[in-house]
Design a protein around this motif. Structure first.
Motif, PDB file in Angstrom:
ATOM      1  N   ALA A 175      -5.731  17.163  36.361  1.00 51.06           N
ATOM      2  CA  ALA A 175      -6.409  16.336  35.366  1.00 51.06           C
ATOM      3  C   ALA A 175      -6.602  17.084  34.051  1.00 51.06           C
ATOM      4  CB  ALA A 175      -7.769  15.883  35.911  1.00 51.06           C
ATOM      5  N   LEU A 176      -6.640  18.402  34.119  1.00 51.46           N
ATOM      6  CA  LEU A 176      -6.907  19.183  32.913  1.00 51.46           C
ATOM      7  C   LEU A 176      -5.719  19.241  31.967  1.00 51.46           C
ATOM      8  CD1 LEU A 176      -9.124  22.317  33.651  1.00 51.46           C
ATOM      9  CD2 LEU A 176      -9.568  20.391  32.156  1.00 51.46           C
ATOM     10  N   TYR A 177      -4.538  18.831  32.461  1.00 50.42           N
ATOM     11  CA  TYR A 177      -3.361  18.859  31.584  1.00 50.42           C
ATOM     12  C   TYR A 177      -3.523  17.937  30.387  1.00 50.42           C
ATOM     13  CZ  TYR A 177      -0.493  21.730  34.634  1.00 50.42           C
ATOM     14  OH  TYR A 177       0.007  22.762  35.323  1.00 50.42           O
ATOM     15  N   ILE A 178      -4.342  16.865  30.568  1.00 47.94           N
ATOM     16  CA  ILE A 178      -4.622  15.964  29.437  1.00 47.94           C
ATOM     17  C   ILE A 178      -5.207  16.751  28.271  1.00 47.94           C
ATOM     18  CG2 ILE A 178      -5.882  13.886  28.744  1.00 47.94           C
ATOM     19  CD1 ILE A 178      -6.114  13.263  31.769  1.00 47.94           C
ATOM     20  N   LEU A 179      -6.004  17.759  28.598  1.00 45.50           N
ATOM     21  CA  LEU A 179      -6.664  18.568  27.584  1.00 45.50           C
ATOM     22  C   LEU A 179      -5.797  19.755  27.160  1.00 45.50           C
ATOM     23  CD1 LEU A 179      -9.477  18.195  26.381  1.00 45.50           C
ATOM     24  CD2 LEU A 179     -10.268  20.026  27.869  1.00 45.50           C
ATOM     25  N   VAL A 180      -5.168  20.402  28.155  1.00 46.50           N
ATOM     26  CA  VAL A 180      -4.475  21.672  27.897  1.00 46.50           C
ATOM     27  C   VAL A 180      -3.197  21.459  27.093  1.00 46.50           C
ATOM     28  CG1 VAL A 180      -3.240  23.570  29.001  1.00 46.50           C
ATOM     29  CG2 VAL A 180      -5.462  22.861  29.863  1.00 46.50           C
ATOM     30  N   THR A 181      -2.412  20.418  27.470  1.00 47.60           N
ATOM     31  CA  THR A 181      -1.092  20.255  26.854  1.00 47.60           C
ATOM     32  C   THR A 181      -1.163  20.006  25.342  1.00 47.60           C
ATOM     33  OG1 THR A 181      -0.327  19.436  28.967  1.00 47.60           O
ATOM     34  CG2 THR A 181       1.093  19.053  27.092  1.00 47.60           C
ATOM     35  N   PRO A 182      -2.006  19.069  24.857  1.00 51.49           N
ATOM     36  CA  PRO A 182      -2.066  18.900  23.400  1.00 51.49           C
ATOM     37  C   PRO A 182      -2.547  20.152  22.679  1.00 51.49           C
ATOM     38  CG  PRO A 182      -3.131  17.075  24.496  1.00 51.49           C
ATOM     39  CD  PRO A 182      -2.840  18.078  25.547  1.00 51.49           C
ATOM     40  N   ILE A 183      -3.537  20.847  23.264  1.00 52.48           N
ATOM     41  CA  ILE A 183      -4.041  22.057  22.611  1.00 52.48           C
ATOM     42  C   ILE A 183      -2.934  23.097  22.498  1.00 52.48           C
ATOM     43  CG2 ILE A 183      -5.609  24.023  22.892  1.00 52.48           C
ATOM     44  CD1 ILE A 183      -7.647  22.143  24.067  1.00 52.48           C
ATOM     45  N   GLU A 184      -2.189  23.280  23.590  1.00 54.21           N
ATOM     46  CA  GLU A 184      -1.112  24.272  23.573  1.00 54.21           C
ATOM     47  C   GLU A 184      -0.013  23.877  22.597  1.00 54.21           C
ATOM     48  OE1 GLU A 184      -0.244  27.231  25.074  1.00 54.21           O
ATOM     49  OE2 GLU A 184      -2.373  27.417  25.513  1.00 54.21           O
ATOM     50  N   LEU A 185       0.246  22.567  22.502  1.00 57.41           N
ATOM     51  CA  LEU A 185       1.291  22.091  21.589  1.00 57.41           C
ATOM     52  C   LEU A 185       0.924  22.399  20.139  1.00 57.41           C
ATOM     53  CD1 LEU A 185       3.983  20.481  21.652  1.00 57.41           C
ATOM     54  CD2 LEU A 185       2.654  18.480  21.067  1.00 57.41           C
ATOM     55  N   VAL A 186      -0.342  22.071  19.776  1.00 54.01           N
ATOM     56  CA  VAL A 186      -0.789  22.354  18.411  1.00 54.01           C
ATOM     57  C   VAL A 186      -0.792  23.854  18.156  1.00 54.01           C
ATOM     58  CG1 VAL A 186      -2.746  22.198  16.855  1.00 54.01           C
ATOM     59  CG2 VAL A 186      -2.126  20.245  18.218  1.00 54.01           C
ATOM     60  N   GLN A 187      -1.200  24.596  19.174  1.00 58.56           N
ATOM     61  CA  GLN A 187      -1.282  26.052  19.023  1.00 58.56           C
ATOM     62  C   GLN A 187       0.088  26.659  18.733  1.00 58.56           C
ATOM     63  OE1 GLN A 187      -2.790  29.107  19.687  1.00 58.56           O
ATOM     64  NE2 GLN A 187      -1.258  30.212  20.870  1.00 58.56           N
ATOM     65  N   ILE A 188       1.099  26.245  19.511  1.00 59.14           N
ATOM     66  CA  ILE A 188       2.407  26.882  19.361  1.00 59.14           C
ATOM     67  C   ILE A 188       3.169  26.332  18.148  1.00 59.14           C
ATOM     68  CG2 ILE A 188       3.735  25.333  20.849  1.00 59.14           C
ATOM     69  CD1 ILE A 188       5.079  27.779  22.006  1.00 59.14           C
ATOM     70  N   LEU A 189       2.881  25.080  17.773  1.00 58.53           N
ATOM     71  CA  LEU A 189       3.607  24.483  16.647  1.00 58.53           C
ATOM     72  C   LEU A 189       2.982  24.814  15.298  1.00 58.53           C
ATOM     73  CD1 LEU A 189       4.650  20.855  17.614  1.00 58.53           C
ATOM     74  CD2 LEU A 189       6.128  22.716  16.966  1.00 58.53           C
ATOM     75  N   LEU A 190       1.641  24.748  15.235  1.00 56.02           N
ATOM     76  CA  LEU A 190       0.981  24.848  13.934  1.00 56.02           C
ATOM     77  C   LEU A 190       0.087  26.067  13.778  1.00 56.02           C
ATOM     78  CD1 LEU A 190      -0.095  21.154  13.292  1.00 56.02           C
ATOM     79  CD2 LEU A 190       1.604  22.452  12.063  1.00 56.02           C
ATOM     80  N   VAL A 191      -0.785  26.279  14.770  1.00 55.22           N
ATOM     81  CA  VAL A 191      -1.835  27.275  14.574  1.00 55.22           C
ATOM     82  C   VAL A 191      -1.264  28.679  14.445  1.00 55.22           C
ATOM     83  CG1 VAL A 191      -3.850  28.337  15.641  1.00 55.22           C
ATOM     84  CG2 VAL A 191      -3.587  25.884  15.672  1.00 55.22           C
ATOM     85  N   ARG A 192      -0.221  28.989  15.252  1.00 54.67           N
ATOM     86  CA  ARG A 192       0.336  30.345  15.221  1.00 54.67           C
ATOM     87  C   ARG A 192       0.851  30.748  13.835  1.00 54.67           C
ATOM     88  NH1 ARG A 192       4.059  31.894  20.342  1.00 54.67           N
ATOM     89  NH2 ARG A 192       2.400  32.370  21.827  1.00 54.67           N
ATOM     90  N   PRO A 193       1.806  30.021  13.241  1.00 57.25           N
ATOM     91  CA  PRO A 193       2.297  30.453  11.934  1.00 57.25           C
ATOM     92  C   PRO A 193       1.253  30.328  10.844  1.00 57.25           C
ATOM     93  CG  PRO A 193       3.251  28.361  12.509  1.00 57.25           C
ATOM     94  CD  PRO A 193       2.555  28.853  13.729  1.00 57.25           C
ATOM     95  N   PHE A 194       0.430  29.261  10.921  1.00 56.47           N
ATOM     96  CA  PHE A 194      -0.552  29.031   9.879  1.00 56.47           C
ATOM     97  C   PHE A 194      -1.604  30.132   9.869  1.00 56.47           C
ATOM     98  CE2 PHE A 194      -4.290  26.771   8.098  1.00 56.47           C
ATOM     99  CZ  PHE A 194      -3.748  26.499   6.863  1.00 56.47           C
ATOM    100  N   SER A 195      -2.108  30.503  11.065  1.00 50.63           N
ATOM    101  CA  SER A 195      -3.139  31.537  11.096  1.00 50.63           C
ATOM    102  C   SER A 195      -2.562  32.889  10.718  1.00 50.63           C
ATOM    103  CB  SER A 195      -3.800  31.596  12.473  1.00 50.63           C
ATOM    104  OG  SER A 195      -2.898  32.059  13.437  1.00 50.63           O
ATOM    105  N   LEU A 196      -1.284  33.119  11.067  1.00 50.84           N
ATOM    106  CA  LEU A 196      -0.631  34.369  10.678  1.00 50.84           C
ATOM    107  C   LEU A 196      -0.593  34.506   9.160  1.00 50.84           C
ATOM    108  CD1 LEU A 196       0.719  36.602  12.351  1.00 50.84           C
ATOM    109  CD2 LEU A 196       2.894  35.499  11.966  1.00 50.84           C
ATOM    110  N   ALA A 197      -0.206  33.416   8.480  1.00 54.24           N
ATOM    111  CA  ALA A 197      -0.110  33.455   7.019  1.00 54.24           C
ATOM    112  C   ALA A 197      -1.492  33.495   6.385  1.00 54.24           C
ATOM    113  CB  ALA A 197       0.677  32.246   6.513  1.00 54.24           C
ATOM    114  N   VAL A 198      -2.403  32.634   6.885  1.00 54.08           N
ATOM    115  CA  VAL A 198      -3.702  32.512   6.230  1.00 54.08           C
ATOM    116  C   VAL A 198      -4.536  33.781   6.407  1.00 54.08           C
ATOM    117  CG1 VAL A 198      -5.886  31.297   6.385  1.00 54.08           C
ATOM    118  CG2 VAL A 198      -3.798  30.022   6.215  1.00 54.08           C
ATOM    119  N   ARG A 199      -4.377  34.457   7.557  1.00 54.61           N
ATOM    120  CA  ARG A 199      -5.153  35.673   7.793  1.00 54.61           C
ATOM    121  C   ARG A 199      -4.851  36.724   6.712  1.00 54.61           C
ATOM    122  NH1 ARG A 199      -3.436  36.612  12.519  1.00 54.61           N
ATOM    123  NH2 ARG A 199      -5.084  35.391  13.462  1.00 54.61           N
ATOM    124  N   LEU A 200      -3.568  36.934   6.457  1.00 59.75           N
ATOM    125  CA  LEU A 200      -3.172  37.913   5.435  1.00 59.75           C
ATOM    126  C   LEU A 200      -3.627  37.452   4.051  1.00 59.75           C
ATOM    127  CD1 LEU A 200      -1.613  40.455   4.805  1.00 59.75           C
ATOM    128  CD2 LEU A 200       0.468  39.142   4.770  1.00 59.75           C
TER     129      LEU A 200
END
Lengths: 86, 252
Positions: free
Chosen positions: B157-182
């Motif tokens: 049942a937790l996949y409803i929560l985990v999958t979208p979070i992981e998708l956003v994380q790998i698609l958007l959050v990773r490159p964006f946070s890498l750039a914004v942090r610097l």
């Protein structure tokens, strides 16, 4: 007419003021969580290093990673601060 | 009579006039000039320094060697693994490039980090983004994506929560946070140093005794920015290595 002009001017100033207050609150609120989080990360890393000094190298690397991930949230707040101000 | 202290609009700290080729796509301003100068400096120091390598290194050669070893031992081998030394040239260039750009922030009379313009960290982050997606699909195939989206050992049942979070994380959050942090770190440092310098100049004309406060604080913050510049280059490279390692091997 004159009263209307003054009212419009006051509304503009009110908008600017509220924007500034909002921007300030955005950054302030965004810094609370990461502040606590970085404290927990570094505190636990120090405990680990004190218990096992021979593992200090890997622990330090992992600590920087943890800090970087936690800090990202505060930095999003910092960016939103500029967005909210302009 | 005291003048009114006003902080200049934020554009004045970061937007520079074109020096040559004004209003063409090839225009060069302070930011791009600094980027070119630092690339040339790195080339000159490292290619020139490794031309006549000696078995017993002199002072200059040992600085170059320890820089390389810092990236090789501390980042590549520690994070990706002992068999991944082929990534050291890439990670080393990334580290040195960001390090040199960051240090312009505290070089007197220049005092502007090109990494505080979004284009540069964004482009570096996009490069890393393309690299880790490519390596992930090359080494793991479609499992790279499914392994992230549907991690093992999670209740159904937790996949409803985990999958979208992981998708956003790998698609958007990773490159964006890498750039914004610097970006955000260098931007905040630059604004802070400018504010302290302006405050010093303002108090010097109006109340010279108080000027010592912001001046000493500015000196301290400059030393702190030395640490921040190094740490941000290190963290950017470290996170790149973590993402590459994640693409090469499945989650342990």
């Amino acid at each position: 007419m004159h009263d209307l002009l003054i009212a419009a001017q006051a509304a503009g100033e009110l908008k600017d003021g509220l924007q500034s207050i909002g921007a300030g609150i955005v950054y302030g609120a965004a810094a609370i969580g990461p502040g606590i989080g970085i404290g927990i990360v570094v505190g636990n890393a120090i405990t680990a290093m004190a218990r096992q000094p021979e593992m200090a190298g890997p622990v330090r690397t992992t600590m920087f990673l943890g800090i970087a991930f936690t800090e990202a949230l505060a930095l999003f707040g910092f960016v939103l601060f500029f967005l909210a101000k302009s | 009579m005291l003048g009114v202290f006003t902080f200049p609009p934020i554009d004045e700290l970061f937007v520079w006039k074109d020096i040559v080729f004004e209003d063409t796509p090839y225009a060069i301003n302070k930011t791009s000039l600094l980027v070119m100068v630092s690339s040339l400096l790195i080339l000159l120091i490292f290619v020139g320094g490794s031309r006549k390598m000696k078995l017993i290194p002199g002072r200059f050669q040992s600085v170059l060697e320890s820089t390389y070893e810092f990236v090789d031992r501390g980042i590549t081998r520690d994070v990706i693994g002992n068999d991944a030394t082929r990534f050291t040239p890439f990670l080393g260039s990334l580290f040195l490039f960001i390090l040199f750009l960051n240090f312009w922030e505290i070089i007197p009379f220049i005092q502007f980090p090109p990494t505080s313009r979004f284009a540069i960290p964004l482009f570096l982050a996009l490069m890393v983004y393309v690299l880790y997606w490519f390596l992930g699909f090359k080494h793991q195939g479609i499992k790279y994506l499914t392994g992230h989206l549907f991690p093992a050992g999670v209740p159904l049942a937790l996949y409803i929560l985990v999958t979208p979070i992981e998708l956003v994380q790998i698609l958007l959050v990773r490159p964006f946070s890498l750039a914004v942090r610097l970006l955000a770190n260098m931007m905040a440092g630059h604004i802070l140093l400018t504010a302290l310098a302006l405050l010093t100049a303002y108090t010097l004309t109006n109340a010279p005794i108080i000027a010592l406060g912001p001046f000493l604080l500015g000196v301290g913050v400059t030393a702190f920015e030395l640490l921040v510049g190094f740490l941000q280059a290190y963290i950017f490279t470290l996170l790149t290595a973590v993402y590459i390692a994640d693409s090469l091997h499945a989650e342990h």
